[in-house]
Design a protein around this motif. Structure first.
Motif, short mmCIF file in Angstrom:
data_model
loop_
_atom_site.label_atom_id
_atom_site.label_comp_id
_atom_site.label_asym_id
_atom_site.label_seq_id
_atom_site.Cartn_x
_atom_site.Cartn_y
_atom_site.Cartn_z
N LEU A 170 1.88 -4.77 -2.68
CA LEU A 170 0.55 -4.19 -1.93
C LEU A 170 -0.52 -4.92 -1.79
N LEU A 174 2.31 -0.62 -13.20
CA LEU A 174 0.72 -0.24 -13.33
C LEU A 174 0.77 0.47 -15.00
N VAL A 234 -5.01 7.48 -2.16
CA VAL A 234 -4.24 7.04 -2.95
C VAL A 234 -3.54 8.43 -2.72
N TYR A 248 1.65 2.88 -4.04
CA TYR A 248 1.95 2.30 -5.25
C TYR A 248 3.17 1.83 -5.31
N SER A 249 4.23 2.78 -4.65
CA SER A 249 5.64 2.34 -4.90
C SER A 249 6.25 1.57 -3.30
N LEU A 286 6.20 -2.05 -8.02
CA LEU A 286 4.85 -2.42 -8.84
C LEU A 286 5.37 -1.70 -10.65
#
Length: 431
Positions: free
Chosen positions: A209, A363, A184, A204-205, A361
């Motif tokens: 995913l 989170l 990550v 995560y950007s 996304l």
């Protein structure tokens, strides 16, 4: 793409056991084209995937991968996969290779359907990172990211695929969690051209995913549990025989428990993996016989997330999991390949018209993935060691006609012979 804009994505993963060019059979239809099994779930007519993502671990012998000599094997695998999906997909659709990425033995190839989104794919990026000793690439991950323009809005949507191979062995759970966190923080992508920031971004950007690979999480049954009657491997074998027992067995799956605790794979979802048998460790050449040297486990996994998922309902995804299964007929590896067919939600106009930014996304507020400022240094330390060790290992293997041990022996025998040959010349000169 269907009339409502739902993209159909197929993801596959296979640890080919260092087999190189012999790692997959010539006919890949069972693995790559299981769509005929699920056509009734999609529509009245068969439908070809809009995106194929195929990941490999242990793609080729380790010394060749470390030396950076994977291009020929990867090119051959690309040609083979594309010919198979174009031959067997409904309508015999043609596909374009969006990108391929490899680091040592971890490889990822992504394809887009020519008559669909391939014409709108842009801003393609690839990345890699190592999680082995000193950041070497014997374990690690590769990633492919791209944007599909004019999907839902002018900004479109961003797709990120990550293929990983994490630390092995049941006792190394903490190492696997650390591998995930390292991926990550170091598998970093440049900001997209539409981004107002110049800082690198984590996996995560993205709008969607997909995380796949031989993640090596095992089944661990506490010794005090009533299911443990003899040695653990045999108890797991007993529980694998029927669906009800496998659903109980999933409660001892390390990966599922780490997700529930929020220590790894935050925000990611997975289909019902317990509906198929454990994918590791099989006896080579056998369809349905496990090796008793390891506890059978679901080491090979596929997970996913989309911007439409809510962090308030972590157990529910807006991606429809149509099929998630393994392919038992492949017998050249101690792993079985897995495949997952996913239907993405319809596009929205969630992006900001002012910034033209794709939707991202969402989170949990308690989790903020942070890039490692030393990520590039760590990656290239690992790659330098890969090349040094791999080149020496490769040279010794060549000297040994395929065996590094024989190569070492031949090297010392050659050194002794050279010293012996030089000795008389020195004696004559002295005389």
């Amino acid at each position: 793409m269907s009339s409502d804009g739902n993209l159909f994505v197929q993801v596959g993963s296979y640890n080919t056991n260092l087999q190189g060019g012999a790692g997959v059979p010539q006919d890949l239809v069972d693995w790559l084209v299981p769509t005929l099994q699920v056509a009734s779930f999609l529509s009245k007519e068969s439908r070809a995937p809009d995106i194929f993502a195929i990941g490999f671990q242990e793609l080729l012998p380790l010394h060749i991968g470390l030396a950076g000599l994977s291009k020929a094997v990867l090119d051959d695998r690309d040609a083979h996969i594309r010919s198979q999906i174009e031959k067997h997909t409904p309508g015999k659709e043609s596909y374009t290779l969006v990108a391929k990425a490899v680091n040592v033995g971890v490889a990822l190839l992504v394809y887009a359907r020519d008559s669909g989104i391939a014409r709108r794919v842009c801003d393609v990026q690839t990345q890699w990172t190592g999680t082995g000793p000193a950041y070497m690439g014997n374990k690690g991950a590769v990633g492919i990211r791209f944007r599909v323009s004019d999907r839902g809005s002018k900004a479109g949507e961003v797709f990120t695929f990550v293929c990983a191979h994490l630390t092995a062995h049941e006792a190394n759970l903490a190492r696997r969690v650390a591998d995930y966190r390292h991926i990550v923080s170091t598998l970093l992508f440049p900001p997209l051209p539409s981004s107002p920031s110049s800082s690198p971004t984590t996996m995560y950007s993205t709008s969607h995913l997909f995380f796949l690979g031989d993640l090596n999480f095992r089944i661990t049954i506490p010794p005090s549990h009533p299911h443990v009657q003899t040695s653990q491997p045999y108890d797991v074998l007993t529980m694998l025989k029927d669906d009800a027992s496998r659903e109980q067995l999933k409660e001892f799956d390390q990966l599922l428990n780490q997700r529930r605790k929020g220590t790894a794979f935050i925000g990611l979802h997975e289909g019902p993996f317990w509906t198929f048998k454990c994918t590791y460790k099989y006896k080579l050449g056998e369809v349905d016989r496990y090796s008793t040297k390891r506890t059978p486990s679901w080491t090979d996994r596929i997970m996913y997330a989309t911007y439409a998922d809510s962090p308030d309902t972590p157990e529910k995804s807006n991606i429809t999991n149509i099929l998630y299964t393994s392919i038992p007929s492949y017998v050249t590896s101690d792993h079985k390949p897995v495949v997952c067919l996913l239907l993405l939600p319809s596009p929205t106009t969630a992006s900001s018209p002012e910034t033209c930014a794709p939707p991202m996304l969402r989170l949990p507020s308690s989790y903020t993935p942070m890039p490692d400022p030393r990520a590039t240094l760590k990656r290239y330390i690992g790659r330098t060691l890969d090349r040094i060790i791999g080149s020496i290992w490769w040279l010794l293997t060549v000297l040994g006609a395929g065996s590094a041990i024989v190569g070492i022996l031949n090297f010392f025998l050659g050194l002794i012979a050279w010293r012996w040959w030089k000795a008389p010349a020195v004696s004559v000169a002295n005389a």
